[in-house]
Design an enzyme around this catalytic site. Sequence first.
Site, mmCIF file in Angstrom:
data_model
loop_
_atom_site.group_PDB
_atom_site.id
_atom_site.type_symbol
_atom_site.label_atom_id
_atom_site.label_comp_id
_atom_site.label_asym_id
_atom_site.label_seq_id
_atom_site.Cartn_x
_atom_site.Cartn_y
_atom_site.Cartn_z
ATOM 1 N N LYS A 229 0.837 -1.199 0.000
ATOM 2 C CA LYS A 229 0.000 0.000 0.000
ATOM 3 C C LYS A 229 0.867 1.242 0.000
ATOM 4 O O LYS A 229 0.559 2.237 -0.610
ATOM 5 C CB LYS A 229 -0.898 0.023 1.246
ATOM 6 C CG LYS A 229 -2.016 -0.989 1.207
ATOM 7 C CD LYS A 229 -3.073 -0.682 2.248
ATOM 8 C CE LYS A 229 -2.716 -1.137 3.649
ATOM 9 N NZ LYS A 229 -2.617 -2.569 3.840
HETATM 10 N N1 GLU Z 1 -2.703 -4.503 9.406
HETATM 11 C C1 GLU Z 1 -2.079 -5.518 8.609
HETATM 12 C C2 GLU Z 1 -1.872 -5.042 7.179
HETATM 13 O O1 GLU Z 1 -2.508 -4.106 6.724
HETATM 14 C C3 GLU Z 1 -2.895 -6.796 8.562
HETATM 15 C C4 GLU Z 1 -3.003 -7.419 9.876
HETATM 16 C C5 GLU Z 1 -3.750 -8.736 9.928
HETATM 17 O O2 GLU Z 1 -4.607 -9.010 9.080
HETATM 18 O O3 GLU Z 1 -3.480 -9.461 10.870
HETATM 19 O O4 GLU Z 1 -1.035 -5.608 6.502
#
Ligand code: GLU
Length: 295
Positions: A229
Amino acid sequence: MSAYRGRFAPSPTGDLHAGSLLAALGSWLLARRAGGEWHVRIEDVDRPREVPGAADRQLNALHAFGLVPDGPVLRQSERDAVYRGMLEPLLASGRAFHCWCSRADLAASGGVHRACVHGPVPGRAPAIRLRVDEGTDVAFVDAIRGPVRQRVDLVAGDFVLFRADGLWAYQFAVVVDDALQGITDVVRGADLLDSTPRQILLQRNLGLPTPRHAHLPLVTDAAGRKLSKSDAAWPVDAADPLPALRRAWLQLGQAVDPAPDARTPARWLGAAVDAFEPARIPTGEIRHTPARGHA
Ligand code: GLU
């Protein structure tokens, strides 16, 4: 409470891309297929990496894709007191400890902490780490990938729960929130497969249940690099949601478009739940080819 509670937990480090849409759609489909709930959590603990406005754009995009959460969106940035309360017993029992070692101190061991190089360093704030005993071997069965096992002491060592710069570590916040939100099924990208043994270990230390896990294929660019991202790699077009949903469907290994005539995401998703065959989800990586002209 529903027997199945899934979630999608993006960090607001940029707009949703093809990999995050795959995780959102895959977790939504598995939840709906099981007759369960699907929740959304904004993982905004890492403030320096956050892109202003990204969280709202992600939520708007999910809405445009027809992926609507069953309840309020949780934001990790508002949960400091909850995390503090969960960390305290670990510190009190000695399972977690303050650590003044710097990155440079751990360079020789590849960043893996086994024993402190420093005592307290005046003027330097400590990190807080979980003590990982010698020989700690964590095994679990991933619903897509099958059996996984990791020597957490060798791979991760005593890992960070609270960072020296005053921020909560992803590993800690995700475990606390999955448990307190009653998440039964963690469905996410395979880039987090390596983190799962640490999270299971933390669940055991905190006396929390371990959810089931399913790690979806990683979406890479044509050169085999993970889409990120923060690189703004291949954002998905929320203004034209159906082509991106159909592409994610193919990437989930599903052969036949469930509703070729559908004109709205809601209609297409309704048919997709019925047609979804979880056993077809691939275990390897998926090269993402951006749409040219139309998808
Ligand atoms: N916040 C994480 C991300 O955007 C994903 C965390 C999860 O799904 O455990 O990569």
